[in-house]
Motif scaffolding. Structure first.
Motif, PDB file in Angstrom:
ATOM      1  N   PHE A  28       0.850  -1.189   0.000  1.00 46.51           N
ATOM      2  CA  PHE A  28       0.000   0.000   0.000  1.00 46.51           C
ATOM      3  C   PHE A  28       0.882   1.235   0.000  1.00 46.51           C
ATOM      4  O   PHE A  28       2.066   1.161   0.266  1.00 46.51           O
ATOM      5  N   LYS A  29       0.286   2.374  -0.313  1.00 44.99           N
ATOM      6  CA  LYS A  29       0.998   3.660  -0.295  1.00 44.99           C
ATOM      7  C   LYS A  29       0.279   4.587   0.682  1.00 44.99           C
ATOM      8  O   LYS A  29      -0.909   4.838   0.543  1.00 44.99           O
ATOM      9  N   MET A  30       1.030   5.072   1.646  1.00 49.03           N
ATOM     10  CA  MET A  30       0.457   5.978   2.641  1.00 49.03           C
ATOM     11  C   MET A  30       0.132   7.327   2.013  1.00 49.03           C
ATOM     12  O   MET A  30       0.926   7.852   1.241  1.00 49.03           O
ATOM     13  N   PRO A  31      -1.013   7.898   2.392  1.00 50.70           N
ATOM     14  CA  PRO A  31      -1.276   9.281   1.984  1.00 50.70           C
ATOM     15  C   PRO A  31      -0.239  10.204   2.634  1.00 50.70           C
ATOM     16  O   PRO A  31       0.329   9.876   3.688  1.00 50.70           O
ATOM     17  N   GLU A  32      -0.022  11.331   2.035  1.00 46.04           N
ATOM     18  CA  GLU A  32       0.994  12.265   2.513  1.00 46.04           C
ATOM     19  C   GLU A  32       0.798  12.653   3.979  1.00 46.04           C
ATOM     20  O   GLU A  32       1.762  12.736   4.736  1.00 46.04           O
ATOM     21  N   ILE A  33      -0.443  12.859   4.404  1.00 44.03           N
ATOM     22  CA  ILE A  33      -0.694  13.285   5.779  1.00 44.03           C
ATOM     23  C   ILE A  33      -0.241  12.220   6.782  1.00 44.03           C
ATOM     24  O   ILE A  33       0.307  12.541   7.835  1.00 44.03           O
ATOM     25  N   LEU A  34      -0.420  10.950   6.457  1.00 49.72           N
ATOM     26  CA  LEU A  34      -0.010   9.875   7.354  1.00 49.72           C
ATOM     27  C   LEU A  34       1.508   9.707   7.330  1.00 49.72           C
ATOM     28  O   LEU A  34       2.146   9.564   8.383  1.00 49.72           O
ATOM     29  N   ARG A  35       2.073   9.758   6.159  1.00 49.41           N
ATOM     30  CA  ARG A  35       3.528   9.657   6.014  1.00 49.41           C
ATOM     31  C   ARG A  35       4.209  10.789   6.792  1.00 49.41           C
ATOM     32  O   ARG A  35       5.151  10.558   7.542  1.00 49.41           O
ATOM     33  N   ASP A  36       3.706  12.015   6.639  1.00 47.01           N
ATOM     34  CA  ASP A  36       4.283  13.162   7.352  1.00 47.01           C
ATOM     35  C   ASP A  36       4.149  13.011   8.862  1.00 47.01           C
ATOM     36  O   ASP A  36       5.065  13.345   9.615  1.00 47.01           O
ATOM     37  N   TYR A  37       2.990  12.504   9.300  1.00 47.06           N
ATOM     38  CA  TYR A  37       2.808  12.285  10.736  1.00 47.06           C
ATOM     39  C   TYR A  37       3.881  11.328  11.270  1.00 47.06           C
ATOM     40  O   TYR A  37       4.538  11.598  12.263  1.00 47.06           O
ATOM     41  N   TYR A  38       4.049  10.206  10.600  1.00 39.51           N
ATOM     42  CA  TYR A  38       5.034   9.219  11.066  1.00 39.51           C
ATOM     43  C   TYR A  38       6.458   9.779  11.061  1.00 39.51           C
ATOM     44  O   TYR A  38       7.229   9.524  11.976  1.00 39.51           O
ATOM     45  N   LEU A  39       6.794  10.534  10.053  1.00 39.75           N
ATOM     46  CA  LEU A  39       8.151  11.081   9.985  1.00 39.75           C
ATOM     47  C   LEU A  39       8.409  12.106  11.091  1.00 39.75           C
ATOM     48  O   LEU A  39       9.541  12.241  11.554  1.00 39.75           O
TER      49      LEU A  39
END
Length: 143
Positions: A28-39
């Motif tokens: 799967f590919k994370m949406p930008e908002i989720l990816r940014d949260y994790y980073l």
């Protein structure tokens, strides 16, 4: 920065390579908002967030971590796919204090709450992760 975040754990920071490895491993590919949260906030503690959906009060106590914690995202996905109760397109993003999980549907984008005692009838929380994070921001309890 999210106001619903209580404390950040610097020892649980992840890299973009960690995110990409999880996306590739589970397809799967994370949406930008989720990816940014994790980073920025992986492993952070948060204030309890309580809100109503169709007259039903729901709570978010913790966002699921990547690579760290007792039950990181990878472990939850592995258990879910092994059990077969949760569809494989559902990605865990958060939980309540009772251990019920919120899942993001990687096909429709919608966010659902799966109650452990009623797993066959998930509750639609919102249409996308942007709305989910907005609910957290609007409804956190800092006391």
């Amino acid at each position: 920065m999210y106001s619903c975040i209580k404390t950040i754990k610097d020892d649980e920071k992840i890299s973009i390579d960690d995110v990409l490895e999880i996306e590739q491993r589970f397809g799967f590919k994370m949406p930008e908002i989720l990816r940014d949260y994790y980073l920025m906030y992986n492993g952070a503690s948060m204030y309890n967030c309580v809100f109503s959906i169709d007259g039903y009060e729901v709570e978010v106590a913790k966002l699921v971590e990547l690579n760290y914690g007792v039950l990181p995202l990878e472990k939850i996905i592995e258990m879910d796919r092994e059990d077969g109760f949760i569809p494989s397109n559902m990605i865990p993003v958060a939980r309540n204090s009772g251990g019920d999980y919120y899942y993001w549907n990687d096909q429709s984008g919608q966010v659902y709450l799966y109650l452990s005692d009623c797993i066959e009838d998930p509750i639609l929380i919102c249409e996308n992760l942007e709305e989910f994070f907005a609910l957290l921001e609007k409804n956190y309890q800092s006391n």
